[in-house]
Design a protein around this motif. Structure first.
Motif, PDB file in Angstrom:
ATOM      1  N   ALA A  22      32.629  77.421   0.501  1.00  0.00           N
ATOM      2  CA  ALA A  22      31.340  76.894   0.093  1.00  0.00           C
ATOM      3  C   ALA A  22      30.456  76.842   0.268  1.00  0.00           C
ATOM      4  O   ALA A  22      29.379  77.203  -0.383  1.00  0.00           O
ATOM      5  CB  ALA A  22      31.951  75.752  -1.107  1.00  0.00           C
ATOM      6  N   SER A  23      30.555  76.399   1.761  1.00  0.00           N
ATOM      7  CA  SER A  23      28.782  76.371   2.550  1.00  0.00           C
ATOM      8  C   SER A  23      28.803  77.957   2.561  1.00  0.00           C
ATOM      9  O   SER A  23      27.173  78.046   3.174  1.00  0.00           O
ATOM     10  CB  SER A  23      29.036  75.614   3.553  1.00  0.00           C
ATOM     11  OG  SER A  23      30.202  75.160   4.069  1.00  0.00           O
ATOM     12  N   ASN A 188      21.561  77.404 -13.568  1.00  0.00           N
ATOM     13  CA  ASN A 188      22.011  77.238 -11.874  1.00  0.00           C
ATOM     14  C   ASN A 188      22.051  78.271 -11.399  1.00  0.00           C
ATOM     15  O   ASN A 188      23.075  78.140 -10.184  1.00  0.00           O
ATOM     16  CB  ASN A 188      23.615  76.112 -12.233  1.00  0.00           C
ATOM     17  CG  ASN A 188      23.831  75.432 -10.835  1.00  0.00           C
ATOM     18  OD1 ASN A 188      22.444  74.873 -10.342  1.00  0.00           O
ATOM     19  ND2 ASN A 188      24.960  75.499 -10.052  1.00  0.00           N
ATOM     20  N   GLN A 190      23.669  81.110 -11.505  1.00  0.00           N
ATOM     21  CA  GLN A 190      25.824  81.493 -11.383  1.00  0.00           C
ATOM     22  C   GLN A 190      26.077  82.041 -12.892  1.00  0.00           C
ATOM     23  O   GLN A 190      27.029  82.235 -12.152  1.00  0.00           O
ATOM     24  CB  GLN A 190      26.513  80.155 -11.956  1.00  0.00           C
ATOM     25  CG  GLN A 190      25.830  79.563 -10.088  1.00  0.00           C
ATOM     26  CD  GLN A 190      27.443  77.921 -10.521  1.00  0.00           C
ATOM     27  OE1 GLN A 190      26.676  76.893 -11.005  1.00  0.00           O
ATOM     28  NE2 GLN A 190      28.383  78.000 -10.002  1.00  0.00           N
ATOM     29  N   ASP A 217      30.555  79.209  -7.852  1.00  0.00           N
ATOM     30  CA  ASP A 217      29.908  78.816  -6.487  1.00  0.00           C
ATOM     31  C   ASP A 217      28.525  77.908  -6.669  1.00  0.00           C
ATOM     32  O   ASP A 217      29.065  77.207  -6.942  1.00  0.00           O
ATOM     33  CB  ASP A 217      29.250  79.973  -5.436  1.00  0.00           C
ATOM     34  CG  ASP A 217      28.641  81.003  -6.340  1.00  0.00           C
ATOM     35  OD1 ASP A 217      27.282  80.577  -6.425  1.00  0.00           O
ATOM     36  OD2 ASP A 217      28.724  82.414  -5.507  1.00  0.00           O
ATOM     37  N   ARG A 218      27.405  77.829  -6.604  1.00  0.00           N
ATOM     38  CA  ARG A 218      26.004  77.232  -6.679  1.00  0.00           C
ATOM     39  C   ARG A 218      25.130  77.534  -6.993  1.00  0.00           C
ATOM     40  O   ARG A 218      25.352  78.837  -6.386  1.00  0.00           O
ATOM     41  CB  ARG A 218      26.524  76.148  -5.531  1.00  0.00           C
ATOM     42  CG  ARG A 218      26.431  77.133  -3.627  1.00  0.00           C
ATOM     43  CD  ARG A 218      26.633  76.173  -2.567  1.00  0.00           C
ATOM     44  NE  ARG A 218      25.769  77.077  -1.832  1.00  0.00           N
ATOM     45  CZ  ARG A 218      26.370  77.864  -0.669  1.00  0.00           C
ATOM     46  NH1 ARG A 218      27.510  78.311  -1.480  1.00  0.00           N
ATOM     47  NH2 ARG A 218      25.832  78.181   0.034  1.00  0.00           N
ATOM     48  N   ALA A 219      24.110  77.219  -6.846  1.00  0.00           N
ATOM     49  CA  ALA A 219      22.948  78.051  -6.852  1.00  0.00           C
ATOM     50  C   ALA A 219      22.366  78.751  -5.417  1.00  0.00           C
ATOM     51  O   ALA A 219      22.044  77.919  -5.114  1.00  0.00           O
ATOM     52  CB  ALA A 219      21.801  77.123  -7.659  1.00  0.00           C
TER      53      ALA A 219
END
Length: 230
Positions: A22-23, A188, A190, A217-219
């Motif tokens: 995720a990171s 976001n 995504q 995932d994330r923005a």
């Protein structure tokens, strides 16, 4: 330690890997598209999994499926390609290679299923708001609608938009592809929407279609996503 069960260890390992992924890299994305290839309805479903190893090396697994209807030669059929790719990345370029498996199958068994192994070589170079991309795909024999080589330039006018122009080599000759995508901040970053236009030789051209992509995932800005994770 006798109370430390293997299932707990497996859970901790999975949590660690998920946190790292995720990171570092998005883990999963899906794309749905629809369009018209001359007079033929066409649809596609694409799945992609990004697997980080470290900051320089990553793996990618993708499954691309195209569905063609009312083709004058093959009628209704599907083309599906499964690939495993590896990438080495630096700040301003990336190199990739991998193998895949391509299948062409009739919906009503009007022709025999055709399958083959595919090899891939990929490269990209980044310069400010431009990206130069190149991809070669080696097929065992001529394969209708399959792109054997493409060269393209991507331009990012801002943080949420991408415009790309590609030259494509196919069995029937040289064609081109123009596409534009936007990744609105309100979702976001995504979810991305795009329009794709293609032209070339053969009954499947010109093509006009739309596509939506969702990233689990994330923005992430569309330029950073393309350069770091694709």
């Amino acid at each position: 330690m006798k109370y430390f069960k293997p299932s707990i260890l497996a859970g901790l390992v999975a949590l660690t890997l998920n946190t790292y992924a995720a990171s570092e890299l998005p883990n999963f994305e899906v794309a749905l598209g629809a369009g018209v290839a001359k007079d033929e309805p066409a649809f596609n479903i694409d799945l992609r999994v990004n697997i980080p190893v470290n900051q320089r090396i990553s793996w990618q697994i993708n499954l691309d499926s195209d569905y063609i209807f009312d083709d004058p030669t093959f009628k209704d059929y599907s083309m599906s390609e499964f690939n495993v790719l590896g990438f080495y990345r630096k700040d301003d370029w990336r190199l990739g290679a991998g193998l895949g498996y391509l299948e062409k199958k009739s919906r009503d068994d009007s022709f025999e299923k055709d399958t083959m192994v595919v090899s891939h070589l990929l490269a990209a170079y980044y310069w400010d708001d431009l990206t130069l991309e190149w991809q070669f795909s080696g097929y065992d024999n001529d394969f209708d609608r399959a792109v054997s080589m493409e060269t393209g330039v991507l331009w990012y006018p801002d943080m949420i938009r991408r415009i790309g122009l590609y030259v494509e080599e196919q069995e029937r000759g040289t064609g081109w592809r123009l596409e534009g995508f936007i990744q609105p901040q309100k979702y976001n970053q995504q979810l991305a929407f795009g329009v794709i236009v293609r032209d070339g030789k053969g009954p499947g051209f010109p093509y006009l279609g739309m596509e939506a992509r969702y990233y689990f995932d994330r923005a992430i800005k569309i330029k950073d996503r393309d350069r770091s994770y694709h």
